[in-house]
Write a protein that holds these residues in place. Structure first.
Motif, PDB file in Angstrom:
ATOM      1  N   LYS A 271      39.240  42.728  33.076  1.00 51.04           N
ATOM      2  CA  LYS A 271      38.966  43.858  33.962  1.00 51.04           C
ATOM      3  C   LYS A 271      37.657  43.595  34.705  1.00 51.04           C
ATOM      4  O   LYS A 271      36.652  43.240  34.091  1.00 51.04           O
ATOM      5  CB  LYS A 271      38.873  45.159  33.168  1.00 51.04           C
TER       6      LYS A 271
ATOM      7  N   GLU B 151      45.683  39.314  34.499  1.00 47.11           N
ATOM      8  CA  GLU B 151      46.274  38.993  33.200  1.00 47.11           C
ATOM      9  C   GLU B 151      46.911  37.613  33.270  1.00 47.11           C
ATOM     10  O   GLU B 151      47.593  37.293  34.241  1.00 47.11           O
ATOM     11  CB  GLU B 151      47.344  40.023  32.827  1.00 47.11           C
TER      12      GLU B 151
ATOM     13  N   HIS C  10      43.273  39.307  29.209  1.00 46.33           N
ATOM     14  CA  HIS C  10      43.274  40.536  30.007  1.00 46.33           C
ATOM     15  C   HIS C  10      41.841  40.740  30.484  1.00 46.33           C
ATOM     16  O   HIS C  10      40.939  40.966  29.675  1.00 46.33           O
ATOM     17  CB  HIS C  10      43.735  41.719  29.142  1.00 46.33           C
TER      18      HIS C  10
ATOM     19  N   VAL D 160      42.390  44.146  37.751  1.00 47.89           N
ATOM     20  CA  VAL D 160      42.703  43.541  36.454  1.00 47.89           C
ATOM     21  C   VAL D 160      43.534  42.286  36.683  1.00 47.89           C
ATOM     22  O   VAL D 160      44.503  42.314  37.442  1.00 47.89           O
ATOM     23  CB  VAL D 160      43.499  44.523  35.554  1.00 47.89           C
TER      24      VAL D 160
END
Length: 153
Positions: A97, A85, A95, A83
């Motif tokens: 993923k 950010e 964000h 992940v």
């Protein structure tokens, strides 16, 4: 608050290890980003991805405006997901993923991004005309580039 999302999946005819080695190397961000974005890493790309890693780069997303973007890799599970950010940059929230899954004959790569545009209601008004198409273009480029690099599934 309006939260937007992008969700893409792509199958590639490569091993899980080959896919991970490619996406876990921050130097490859430049490879899979359109040249028009003016992407240039300033720091943080000297090691394989790890939780807590800070990556600092320049991008030129719209109208030739050069911006700095700082992301943190917040979670990593080897050969499964990571992940990133945004800490500073063009979005009010970012964000992202990245998932990998071994499938018969190759690997499935999945991206899920949640983001909030800057500038409140003005940002929401221009989102469908500027920001959303630009993000769709970037992810379409990535998919095409990965096929060029690794072949079609």
């Amino acid at each position: 608050m309006k939260l937007y999302s992008i969700h893409t999946k792509q199958n590639l005819p490569i091993s899980l290890e080959e896919a991970w080695n490619f996406i876990a190397n921050p130097k490859n961000l430049e490879v899979i980003t359109p040249k028009s974005m003016g992407f240039k890493t300033l720091s943080g790309d000297d090691k394989e991805m790890f939780a807590g890693q800070i990556i600092h780069y320049y991008i030129t997303p719209l109208f030739g405006i050069k911006l700095q973007w700082v992301t943190e890799i917040t979670h990593v599970e080897d050969r499964k997901f990571f992940v990133d950010e945004q800490r500073f940059g063009p979005y009010a929230f970012w964000h992202h993923k990245h998932f990998l899954k071994e499938i018969e004959g190759g690997v499935e790569m999945e991206d899920i991004v949640h983001y909030k545009v800057p500038m409140g209601i003005l940002g929401q008004l221009v989102h469908p005309f500027l920001m959303k198409p630009k993000l769709e273009e970037i992810f379409a480029f990535r998919q095409k580039k990965l096929v060029e690099l690794f072949g079609e599934f």
